[in-house]
Design a protein around this motif. Structure first.
Motif, PDB file in Angstrom:
ATOM      1  N   ILE A  34       0.748  -1.218  -0.099  1.00  9.56           N
ATOM      2  CA  ILE A  34       0.032  -0.026   0.113  1.00  9.56           C
ATOM      3  C   ILE A  34       0.839   1.246  -0.156  1.00  9.56           C
ATOM      4  O   ILE A  34       1.956   1.511   0.716  1.00  9.56           O
ATOM      5  N   ASP A  35       0.347   2.223  -0.730  1.00 10.40           N
ATOM      6  CA  ASP A  35       1.065   3.615  -0.821  1.00 10.40           C
ATOM      7  C   ASP A  35       0.244   4.379  -0.654  1.00 10.40           C
ATOM      8  O   ASP A  35      -0.576   4.914  -1.381  1.00 10.40           O
ATOM      9  N   PRO A  36      -0.076   4.941   0.786  1.00 10.20           N
ATOM     10  CA  PRO A  36      -1.109   5.964   1.057  1.00 10.20           C
ATOM     11  C   PRO A  36      -1.039   7.483   0.502  1.00 10.20           C
ATOM     12  O   PRO A  36      -1.532   8.257   0.622  1.00 10.20           O
ATOM     13  N   PHE A  37       0.273   7.721  -0.171  1.00 10.02           N
ATOM     14  CA  PHE A  37       0.566   9.088  -0.681  1.00 10.02           C
ATOM     15  C   PHE A  37       1.223   8.770  -2.182  1.00 10.02           C
ATOM     16  O   PHE A  37       2.395   9.199  -2.282  1.00 10.02           O
ATOM     17  N   MET A  38       0.600   8.213  -3.010  1.00 16.94           N
ATOM     18  CA  MET A  38       1.172   7.721  -4.290  1.00 16.94           C
ATOM     19  C   MET A  38       1.802   8.743  -5.259  1.00 16.94           C
ATOM     20  O   MET A  38       2.444   8.458  -5.965  1.00 16.94           O
ATOM     21  N   GLY A  39       1.115  10.046  -5.011  1.00 15.50           N
ATOM     22  CA  GLY A  39       1.757  10.912  -5.964  1.00 15.50           C
ATOM     23  C   GLY A  39       1.717  10.369  -7.250  1.00 15.50           C
ATOM     24  O   GLY A  39       0.407  10.069  -7.763  1.00 15.50           O
ATOM     25  N   SER A  40       2.621  10.474  -8.360  1.00 15.38           N
ATOM     26  CA  SER A  40       2.490   9.746  -9.497  1.00 15.38           C
ATOM     27  C   SER A  40       2.575   8.362  -9.864  1.00 15.38           C
ATOM     28  O   SER A  40       2.447   7.985 -11.018  1.00 15.38           O
ATOM     29  N   GLY A  41       2.537   7.779  -8.732  1.00 16.82           N
ATOM     30  CA  GLY A  41       2.268   6.274  -8.801  1.00 16.82           C
ATOM     31  C   GLY A  41       3.542   5.440  -9.002  1.00 16.82           C
ATOM     32  O   GLY A  41       3.697   4.284  -9.345  1.00 16.82           O
ATOM     33  N   SER A  42       4.917   6.168  -8.399  1.00 13.51           N
ATOM     34  CA  SER A  42       6.243   5.239  -8.657  1.00 13.51           C
ATOM     35  C   SER A  42       6.189   3.970  -8.021  1.00 13.51           C
ATOM     36  O   SER A  42       6.477   2.902  -8.537  1.00 13.51           O
ATOM     37  N   THR A  43       5.712   3.831  -6.865  1.00 16.62           N
ATOM     38  CA  THR A  43       5.549   2.543  -5.968  1.00 16.62           C
ATOM     39  C   THR A  43       4.561   1.656  -6.662  1.00 16.62           C
ATOM     40  O   THR A  43       5.154   0.312  -7.066  1.00 16.62           O
ATOM     41  N   LEU A  44       3.536   2.003  -7.164  1.00 17.27           N
ATOM     42  CA  LEU A  44       2.531   1.171  -7.956  1.00 17.27           C
ATOM     43  C   LEU A  44       3.195   0.814  -9.140  1.00 17.27           C
ATOM     44  O   LEU A  44       3.049  -0.598  -9.580  1.00 17.27           O
ATOM     45  N   ARG A  45       3.715   1.574 -10.063  1.00 10.81           N
ATOM     46  CA  ARG A  45       4.252   1.102 -11.182  1.00 10.81           C
ATOM     47  C   ARG A  45       5.519   0.106 -10.866  1.00 10.81           C
ATOM     48  O   ARG A  45       5.540  -0.628 -11.934  1.00 10.81           O
ATOM     49  N   ALA A  46       6.428   0.389 -10.047  1.00  8.28           N
ATOM     50  CA  ALA A  46       7.369  -0.546  -9.752  1.00  8.28           C
ATOM     51  C   ALA A  46       6.715  -2.047  -9.214  1.00  8.28           C
ATOM     52  O   ALA A  46       7.151  -3.098  -9.824  1.00  8.28           O
TER      53      ALA A  46
END
Length: 185
Positions: A142-154
């Protein structure tokens, strides 16, 4: 919590204002405020996950438990210092030793290969993949402060499940576009 890891770059509570200018002209995302950065960040609600990595932890370290495993991202890679930070630091709850990642990332010049940078504080994909691998390659993130989504994309590129939350609609749209791109295995 139903996630194996929380990996995020929250607002630090420092009132940061990105200052990219060239010859006095405003460039890109100059002075777009980060939502929530105008008040102190409280990490307490986010510390319950099995693995936690919070970038910017040095800005709110007095509100975090002691940790032997801080992550340091060397953004200069041997290039002389300028008016931007030489490194960034992430607090973790991992019981390991401090770790260092070198990845050149310098203001407006910072980008992912051919991908345009879409957030003033965007993290590189390889940095976030490094974080995920240090977290033991969790099955769900989970990334509760995802911004542009770098964690999700990774996570997507690594074949993992991730959920992101973002209060700023502009960044939600940017993250959705990044997630729709071809997976890079």
């Amino acid at each position: 919590p139903d996630f194996d890891a929380l990996i995020s770059d929250p607002p630090y509570g420092i009132g940061y204002c990105h200052g990219a200018r060239k010859g006095g002209a405003i460039m890109g995302t100059d002075c777009q405020a980060i939502v929530g950065d105008d008040r102190p960040f409280d990490p307490a609600p986010w510390l319950l996950y099995p693995v936690v990595i919070l970038w910017g932890g040095n800005h709110f370290a007095s509100r975090l438990p002691d940790s032997p495993c801080w992550l340091v991202w060397d953004k200069r890679d041997g290039i002389p210092s300028n008016d931007q930070a030489d490194c960034e630091m992430a607090w973790t709850n991992m019981r390991s030793v401090a770790r260092l990642k070198t990845r050149y990332w310098n203001g407006a010049q910072a980008k992912e290969k051919d991908e345009k940078r879409v957030h003033s504080n965007q993290k590189p994909l390889d940095l976030m993949k490094w974080c995920i691998s240090l977290a033991g390659t969790p099955k769900s993130i989970i990334d509760p402060f995802m911004g542009s989504g770098s964690t999700l994309r990774a996570a997507k590129d690594m074949g993992l499940t991730a959920v992101g939350i973002e209060i700023d609609e502009r960044h939600c749209e940017s993250a959705a576009k990044r997630m729709a791109q071809e997976v890079l295995f």
